[in-house]
Design a protein around this motif. Sequence first.
Motif, PDB file in Angstrom:
ATOM      1  N   TYR A  71       0.871  -1.104   0.047  1.00  0.00           N
ATOM      2  CA  TYR A  71      -0.002   0.123   0.125  1.00  0.00           C
ATOM      3  C   TYR A  71       0.902   1.359   0.132  1.00  0.00           C
ATOM      4  O   TYR A  71       1.665   1.454   0.866  1.00  0.00           O
ATOM      5  N   GLN A  72       0.680   1.922  -1.238  1.00  0.00           N
ATOM      6  CA  GLN A  72       1.757   3.203  -1.026  1.00  0.00           C
ATOM      7  C   GLN A  72       0.730   4.370  -1.685  1.00  0.00           C
ATOM      8  O   GLN A  72       0.441   4.534  -2.934  1.00  0.00           O
ATOM      9  N   PRO A  73      -0.106   5.012  -0.732  1.00  0.00           N
ATOM     10  CA  PRO A  73      -0.867   5.865  -1.019  1.00  0.00           C
ATOM     11  C   PRO A  73      -0.460   7.298  -1.611  1.00  0.00           C
ATOM     12  O   PRO A  73       0.535   7.619  -1.281  1.00  0.00           O
ATOM     13  N   VAL A  74      -0.830   7.768  -2.882  1.00  0.00           N
ATOM     14  CA  VAL A  74      -0.451   8.834  -3.543  1.00  0.00           C
ATOM     15  C   VAL A  74      -1.462   9.678  -3.660  1.00  0.00           C
ATOM     16  O   VAL A  74      -2.540   9.161  -4.334  1.00  0.00           O
ATOM     17  N   VAL A  75      -1.438  11.026  -3.445  1.00  0.00           N
ATOM     18  CA  VAL A  75      -2.641  11.835  -3.820  1.00  0.00           C
ATOM     19  C   VAL A  75      -2.600  12.320  -5.247  1.00  0.00           C
ATOM     20  O   VAL A  75      -1.403  12.648  -5.848  1.00  0.00           O
ATOM     21  N   SER A  76      -3.734  12.055  -5.966  1.00  0.00           N
ATOM     22  CA  SER A  76      -3.894  12.499  -7.266  1.00  0.00           C
ATOM     23  C   SER A  76      -3.473  13.976  -7.604  1.00  0.00           C
ATOM     24  O   SER A  76      -3.862  14.632  -6.789  1.00  0.00           O
ATOM     25  N   LEU A  81       8.472  13.651  -5.564  1.00  0.00           N
ATOM     26  CA  LEU A  81       9.537  12.878  -5.645  1.00  0.00           C
ATOM     27  C   LEU A  81       9.943  11.749  -4.750  1.00  0.00           C
ATOM     28  O   LEU A  81      10.374  10.548  -5.039  1.00  0.00           O
ATOM     29  N   ALA A  82       9.509  11.885  -3.433  1.00  0.00           N
ATOM     30  CA  ALA A  82       9.641  10.827  -2.441  1.00  0.00           C
ATOM     31  C   ALA A  82       8.306   9.734  -3.156  1.00  0.00           C
ATOM     32  O   ALA A  82       8.738   8.779  -2.857  1.00  0.00           O
ATOM     33  N   ASP A  83       7.343   9.878  -3.588  1.00  0.00           N
ATOM     34  CA  ASP A  83       6.418   9.124  -3.835  1.00  0.00           C
ATOM     35  C   ASP A  83       7.300   8.344  -5.089  1.00  0.00           C
ATOM     36  O   ASP A  83       6.929   7.069  -5.213  1.00  0.00           O
ATOM     37  N   VAL A  84       7.643   8.861  -5.995  1.00  0.00           N
ATOM     38  CA  VAL A  84       8.455   8.268  -7.185  1.00  0.00           C
ATOM     39  C   VAL A  84       9.492   7.398  -6.603  1.00  0.00           C
ATOM     40  O   VAL A  84       9.632   6.470  -7.112  1.00  0.00           O
ATOM     41  N   ALA A  89      11.533   2.074  -6.026  1.00  0.00           N
ATOM     42  CA  ALA A  89      12.002   0.940  -5.022  1.00  0.00           C
ATOM     43  C   ALA A  89      11.040  -0.302  -5.081  1.00  0.00           C
ATOM     44  O   ALA A  89      11.448  -1.325  -5.149  1.00  0.00           O
ATOM     45  N   LEU A  90       9.725  -0.270  -5.057  1.00  0.00           N
ATOM     46  CA  LEU A  90       8.807  -1.230  -4.909  1.00  0.00           C
ATOM     47  C   LEU A  90       8.978  -1.951  -6.260  1.00  0.00           C
ATOM     48  O   LEU A  90       9.064  -3.121  -6.099  1.00  0.00           O
ATOM     49  N   LEU A  91       9.176  -1.428  -7.356  1.00  0.00           N
ATOM     50  CA  LEU A  91       9.330  -2.254  -8.409  1.00  0.00           C
ATOM     51  C   LEU A  91      10.511  -2.820  -8.855  1.00  0.00           C
ATOM     52  O   LEU A  91      10.547  -3.854  -9.259  1.00  0.00           O
ATOM     53  N   ALA A 114       7.678   8.598 -14.376  1.00  0.00           N
ATOM     54  CA  ALA A 114       8.479   9.291 -13.518  1.00  0.00           C
ATOM     55  C   ALA A 114       9.352   8.713 -13.068  1.00  0.00           C
ATOM     56  O   ALA A 114      10.852   8.880 -12.817  1.00  0.00           O
ATOM     57  N   ALA A 115       9.242   7.352 -12.539  1.00  0.00           N
ATOM     58  CA  ALA A 115      10.399   6.579 -12.085  1.00  0.00           C
ATOM     59  C   ALA A 115      11.428   6.040 -12.740  1.00  0.00           C
ATOM     60  O   ALA A 115      12.634   6.071 -12.439  1.00  0.00           O
TER      61      ALA A 115
END
Length: 125
Positions: A71-76, A81-84, A89-91, A114-115
């Motif tokens: 679960y990595q919640p990201v606001v639409s 950059l931290a989200d990316v 890292a998850l990928l 972006a990643a």
Amino acid sequence: MALTHQTLTYQTLTPDFAVAPQLGPDDMQALADAGFKSVIINRPDGEAGPDQPRSDDVLRAAQAVGLQARYQPVVSGAITLADVAEFAALLRILPKPVLAYCRSGARCTNLFLAAREHGADQIQG
């Protein structure tokens, strides 16, 4: 290319990565049956109100059918950059193929692109 597997609809971006609109606990078996090994939830709990499936329920259902799930919640519209970096890292660590979902799949697509653009050259695809 958009694919449908039983009642599951998703878009394949690379052989190892796909995106989907909102999924629920009942979709996890279809994900496993379609050959996915991992799922990333990018939609924050409650974004669509109380009828939206909760991430805890989806995570439990995913694990019950042998999927790795995060679960990595990201606001639409407010990807950081931290989200990316976290998504990249998850990928890198999750078994492939990976499916990520949000409301429509667009947020996950933007995170993926972006990643790849921001130095995550270890991400295949």
